[in-house]
Design a protein around this motif. Structure first.
Motif, PDB file in Angstrom:
ATOM      1  N   TRP A  99       0.830  -1.214   0.000  1.00 54.38           N
ATOM      2  CA  TRP A  99       0.000   0.000   0.000  1.00 54.38           C
ATOM      3  C   TRP A  99       0.859   1.256   0.000  1.00 54.38           C
ATOM      4  O   TRP A  99       0.525   2.243  -0.663  1.00 54.38           O
ATOM      5  CB  TRP A  99      -0.929  -0.004   1.210  1.00 54.38           C
ATOM      6  CG  TRP A  99      -2.073  -0.959   1.109  1.00 54.38           C
ATOM      7  CD1 TRP A  99      -2.715  -1.356  -0.031  1.00 54.38           C
ATOM      8  CD2 TRP A  99      -2.717  -1.634   2.186  1.00 54.38           C
ATOM      9  NE1 TRP A  99      -3.722  -2.243   0.280  1.00 54.38           N
ATOM     10  CE2 TRP A  99      -3.751  -2.433   1.628  1.00 54.38           C
ATOM     11  CE3 TRP A  99      -2.528  -1.648   3.563  1.00 54.38           C
ATOM     12  CZ2 TRP A  99      -4.580  -3.231   2.409  1.00 54.38           C
ATOM     13  CZ3 TRP A  99      -3.358  -2.445   4.344  1.00 54.38           C
ATOM     14  CH2 TRP A  99      -4.377  -3.224   3.771  1.00 54.38           C
ATOM     15  N   TYR A 100       1.945   1.219   0.766  1.00 54.78           N
ATOM     16  CA  TYR A 100       2.819   2.380   0.837  1.00 54.78           C
ATOM     17  C   TYR A 100       3.426   2.678  -0.532  1.00 54.78           C
ATOM     18  O   TYR A 100       3.445   3.833  -0.982  1.00 54.78           O
ATOM     19  CB  TYR A 100       3.918   2.158   1.876  1.00 54.78           C
ATOM     20  CG  TYR A 100       4.803   3.371   2.062  1.00 54.78           C
ATOM     21  CD1 TYR A 100       4.389   4.460   2.822  1.00 54.78           C
ATOM     22  CD2 TYR A 100       6.045   3.444   1.442  1.00 54.78           C
ATOM     23  CE1 TYR A 100       5.190   5.586   2.973  1.00 54.78           C
ATOM     24  CE2 TYR A 100       6.850   4.558   1.586  1.00 54.78           C
ATOM     25  CZ  TYR A 100       6.421   5.629   2.355  1.00 54.78           C
ATOM     26  OH  TYR A 100       7.213   6.752   2.485  1.00 54.78           O
ATOM     27  N   GLU A 101       3.920   1.646  -1.197  1.00 56.42           N
ATOM     28  CA  GLU A 101       4.507   1.849  -2.524  1.00 56.42           C
ATOM     29  C   GLU A 101       3.454   2.283  -3.532  1.00 56.42           C
ATOM     30  O   GLU A 101       3.747   3.058  -4.449  1.00 56.42           O
ATOM     31  CB  GLU A 101       5.198   0.567  -2.988  1.00 56.42           C
ATOM     32  CG  GLU A 101       6.472   0.248  -2.227  1.00 56.42           C
ATOM     33  CD  GLU A 101       7.451   1.423  -2.210  1.00 56.42           C
ATOM     34  OE1 GLU A 101       7.675   2.037  -3.276  1.00 56.42           O
ATOM     35  OE2 GLU A 101       7.964   1.746  -1.121  1.00 56.42           O
ATOM     36  N   LEU A 102       2.223   1.800  -3.377  1.00 51.44           N
ATOM     37  CA  LEU A 102       1.126   2.240  -4.232  1.00 51.44           C
ATOM     38  C   LEU A 102       0.906   3.739  -4.074  1.00 51.44           C
ATOM     39  O   LEU A 102       0.716   4.466  -5.058  1.00 51.44           O
ATOM     40  CB  LEU A 102      -0.154   1.475  -3.878  1.00 51.44           C
ATOM     41  CG  LEU A 102      -1.413   1.836  -4.690  1.00 51.44           C
ATOM     42  CD1 LEU A 102      -1.238   1.422  -6.145  1.00 51.44           C
ATOM     43  CD2 LEU A 102      -2.648   1.177  -4.080  1.00 51.44           C
ATOM     44  N   GLY A 103       0.932   4.202  -2.826  1.00 54.52           N
ATOM     45  CA  GLY A 103       0.786   5.628  -2.577  1.00 54.52           C
ATOM     46  C   GLY A 103       1.914   6.432  -3.187  1.00 54.52           C
ATOM     47  O   GLY A 103       1.695   7.500  -3.771  1.00 54.52           O
ATOM     48  N   ARG A 104       3.128   5.919  -3.081  1.00 55.08           N
ATOM     49  CA  ARG A 104       4.293   6.626  -3.618  1.00 55.08           C
ATOM     50  C   ARG A 104       4.251   6.734  -5.136  1.00 55.08           C
ATOM     51  O   ARG A 104       4.777   7.677  -5.714  1.00 55.08           O
ATOM     52  CB  ARG A 104       5.563   5.908  -3.180  1.00 55.08           C
ATOM     53  CG  ARG A 104       5.851   6.023  -1.680  1.00 55.08           C
ATOM     54  CD  ARG A 104       6.744   7.191  -1.364  1.00 55.08           C
ATOM     55  NE  ARG A 104       8.099   6.933  -1.866  1.00 55.08           N
ATOM     56  CZ  ARG A 104       9.038   7.873  -1.971  1.00 55.08           C
ATOM     57  NH1 ARG A 104       8.763   9.123  -1.650  1.00 55.08           N
ATOM     58  NH2 ARG A 104      10.246   7.565  -2.411  1.00 55.08           N
ATOM     59  N   THR A 105       3.630   5.763  -5.780  1.00 53.58           N
ATOM     60  CA  THR A 105       3.544   5.794  -7.245  1.00 53.58           C
ATOM     61  C   THR A 105       2.311   6.547  -7.741  1.00 53.58           C
ATOM     62  O   THR A 105       2.113   6.669  -8.949  1.00 53.58           O
ATOM     63  CB  THR A 105       3.525   4.362  -7.825  1.00 53.58           C
ATOM     64  OG1 THR A 105       2.431   3.643  -7.258  1.00 53.58           O
ATOM     65  CG2 THR A 105       4.828   3.646  -7.522  1.00 53.58           C
ATOM     66  N   HIS A 106       1.488   7.030  -6.803  1.00 52.16           N
ATOM     67  CA  HIS A 106       0.283   7.771  -7.179  1.00 52.16           C
ATOM     68  C   HIS A 106       0.226   9.136  -6.505  1.00 52.16           C
ATOM     69  O   HIS A 106      -0.816   9.575  -6.026  1.00 52.16           O
ATOM     70  CB  HIS A 106      -0.977   6.960  -6.859  1.00 52.16           C
ATOM     71  CG  HIS A 106      -1.200   5.815  -7.789  1.00 52.16           C
ATOM     72  ND1 HIS A 106      -0.520   4.624  -7.668  1.00 52.16           N
ATOM     73  CD2 HIS A 106      -2.013   5.683  -8.887  1.00 52.16           C
ATOM     74  CE1 HIS A 106      -0.917   3.802  -8.627  1.00 52.16           C
ATOM     75  NE2 HIS A 106      -1.802   4.416  -9.379  1.00 52.16           N
ATOM     76  N   GLY A 107       1.366   9.795  -6.459  1.00 50.06           N
ATOM     77  CA  GLY A 107       1.382  11.192  -6.060  1.00 50.06           C
ATOM     78  C   GLY A 107       1.923  11.518  -4.685  1.00 50.06           C
ATOM     79  O   GLY A 107       2.128  12.694  -4.368  1.00 50.06           O
ATOM     80  N   ALA A 108       2.140  10.516  -3.841  1.00 55.01           N
ATOM     81  CA  ALA A 108       2.632  10.795  -2.487  1.00 55.01           C
ATOM     82  C   ALA A 108       4.129  11.082  -2.515  1.00 55.01           C
ATOM     83  O   ALA A 108       4.909  10.271  -3.036  1.00 55.01           O
ATOM     84  CB  ALA A 108       2.342   9.628  -1.554  1.00 55.01           C
ATOM     85  N   ILE A 109       4.521  12.218  -1.973  1.00 57.71           N
ATOM     86  CA  ILE A 109       5.941  12.544  -1.851  1.00 57.71           C
ATOM     87  C   ILE A 109       6.590  11.677  -0.776  1.00 57.71           C
ATOM     88  O   ILE A 109       7.718  11.214  -0.903  1.00 57.71           O
ATOM     89  CB  ILE A 109       6.122  14.042  -1.529  1.00 57.71           C
ATOM     90  CG1 ILE A 109       5.628  14.890  -2.701  1.00 57.71           C
ATOM     91  CG2 ILE A 109       7.577  14.365  -1.201  1.00 57.71           C
ATOM     92  CD1 ILE A 109       5.653  16.376  -2.439  1.00 57.71           C
ATOM     93  N   GLY A 110       5.854  11.453   0.296  1.00 56.30           N
ATOM     94  CA  GLY A 110       6.340  10.623   1.398  1.00 56.30           C
ATOM     95  C   GLY A 110       5.195  10.248   2.296  1.00 56.30           C
ATOM     96  O   GLY A 110       4.053  10.671   2.099  1.00 56.30           O
ATOM     97  N   GLY A 111       5.485   9.432   3.280  1.00 63.04           N
ATOM     98  CA  GLY A 111       4.455   9.007   4.212  1.00 63.04           C
ATOM     99  C   GLY A 111       5.044   8.117   5.282  1.00 63.04           C
ATOM    100  O   GLY A 111       6.252   7.909   5.341  1.00 63.04           O
ATOM    101  N   LYS A 112       4.181   7.597   6.124  1.00 61.85           N
ATOM    102  CA  LYS A 112       4.620   6.702   7.187  1.00 61.85           C
ATOM    103  C   LYS A 112       3.406   6.062   7.827  1.00 61.85           C
ATOM    104  O   LYS A 112       2.282   6.586   7.729  1.00 61.85           O
ATOM    105  CB  LYS A 112       5.414   7.453   8.260  1.00 61.85           C
ATOM    106  CG  LYS A 112       4.676   8.644   8.857  1.00 61.85           C
ATOM    107  CD  LYS A 112       5.415   9.231  10.045  1.00 61.85           C
ATOM    108  CE  LYS A 112       5.305   8.332  11.254  1.00 61.85           C
ATOM    109  NZ  LYS A 112       5.823   8.952  12.483  1.00 61.85           N
ATOM    110  N   LEU A 113       3.634   4.947   8.471  1.00 61.25           N
ATOM    111  CA  LEU A 113       2.597   4.353   9.299  1.00 61.25           C
ATOM    112  C   LEU A 113       2.607   5.096  10.628  1.00 61.25           C
ATOM    113  O   LEU A 113       3.657   5.261  11.249  1.00 61.25           O
ATOM    114  CB  LEU A 113       2.891   2.859   9.507  1.00 61.25           C
ATOM    115  CG  LEU A 113       1.692   1.960   9.790  1.00 61.25           C
ATOM    116  CD1 LEU A 113       0.775   1.908   8.585  1.00 61.25           C
ATOM    117  CD2 LEU A 113       2.152   0.550  10.124  1.00 61.25           C
ATOM    118  N   VAL A 114       1.461   5.565  11.050  1.00 63.03           N
ATOM    119  CA  VAL A 114       1.377   6.379  12.264  1.00 63.03           C
ATOM    120  C   VAL A 114       1.440   5.500  13.499  1.00 63.03           C
ATOM    121  O   VAL A 114       0.844   4.419  13.542  1.00 63.03           O
ATOM    122  CB  VAL A 114       0.072   7.205  12.263  1.00 63.03           C
ATOM    123  CG1 VAL A 114      -0.029   8.063  13.513  1.00 63.03           C
ATOM    124  CG2 VAL A 114       0.015   8.091  11.027  1.00 63.03           C
ATOM    125  N   GLY A 115       2.147   5.960  14.531  1.00 65.19           N
ATOM    126  CA  GLY A 115       2.171   5.241  15.803  1.00 65.19           C
ATOM    127  C   GLY A 115       3.223   4.162  15.863  1.00 65.19           C
ATOM    128  O   GLY A 115       4.254   4.226  15.199  1.00 65.19           O
TER     129      GLY A 115
END
Length: 234
Positions: free
Chosen positions: A174-190
């Motif tokens: 899911w994280y890589e999916l987000g990165r390939t669809h416009g997300a500059i960065g992210g993280k799992l919270v907590g």
């Protein structure tokens, strides 16, 4: 918001319960006192292997910088950001529920044990994250929100190294999916292992469509600047 999803629910519940009890007795509490009481209950009495940032941010609210000193004292100060930066963050930070819930204590127990034993790899990782927090404050106060998004990715890469239970193949996908669809960065919270994925994306529409197609539910949010408060009192 279900419990065990990394959004600080236990800290929020504890500060809210204490605030309600003090309001019932017609007694006032400063946010620092409220946070410290909640910390004492969760960490000292219940022996939860957690930090105390959740209780403090729940008590204070806002976009707040905390300095946790060795003697146990805590300094709190609001970030010095302008309204444009605030709106950028609210527009471009997107939160998605993975559908997984877990006990933060189970994941954090190993990290806490390794930290108490001064495991060199763990201590180095935590020092790195501390420096990253200080860098995050500087870029946010300078209004460089896209750079903050890049630092979220940097944080996530280091966070995954702290525990084998931090992520799993589905979350990574899911994280890589987000990165390939416009997300500059992210993280799992907590603590990790489930809960919510937070992305920074300047093209939120494309990211929302990709996440919805993957079956992840978005939770819209706005920043709260009041902290723990009494909303009704007889």
């Amino acid at each position: 918001i279900p419990a065990g999803t990394g959004l600080g629910s236990s800290g929020s519940f504890t500060t809210a319960l204490l605030k309600a009890l003090y309001a019932h007795r017609r007694r006032l509490l400063h946010p620092s006192e409220l946070a410290e009481l909640a910390r004492e209950i969760e960490i000292d009495r219940l022996k939860e292997p957690i930090g105390k940032q959740d209780q403090y941010i729940a008590a204070y609210g806002g976009l707040t910088s905390f300095h946790f000193h060795r003697d146990g004292t805590v300094e709190a100060a609001p970030l010095q950001i302008n309204m444009e930066t605030l709106f950028d963050l609210e527009d471009n930070l997107l939160l998605f529920f993975t559908g997984f819930s877990r006990s933060a204590g189970d994941i954090l127990k190993d990290q806490d044990t390794r930290t108490q034993k001064a495991d060199p790899e763990m201590v180095q990782n935590l020092h790195y994250v501390k420096e990253l927090g200080m860098r995050s404050q500087k870029v946010l106060e300078a209004g460089r929100t896209a750079e903050f998004g890049e630092m979220m990715h940097e944080h996530w890469e280091h966070k995954k190294r702290r525990s084998r239970g931090m992520s799993n193949p589905q979350i990574d996908e899911w994280y890589e999916l987000g990165r390939t669809h416009g997300a500059i960065g992210g993280k799992l919270v907590g603590a990790g292992g489930g809960g919510f994925i937070l992305f920074y994306a300047e093209d939120g529409r494309r990211l929302r469509q990709a996440m919805a197609k993957a079956g992840l539910q978005e939770v819209r949010f706005h920043f709260d600047f009041l902290g723990t408060q009494v909303i009704a009192q007889s």
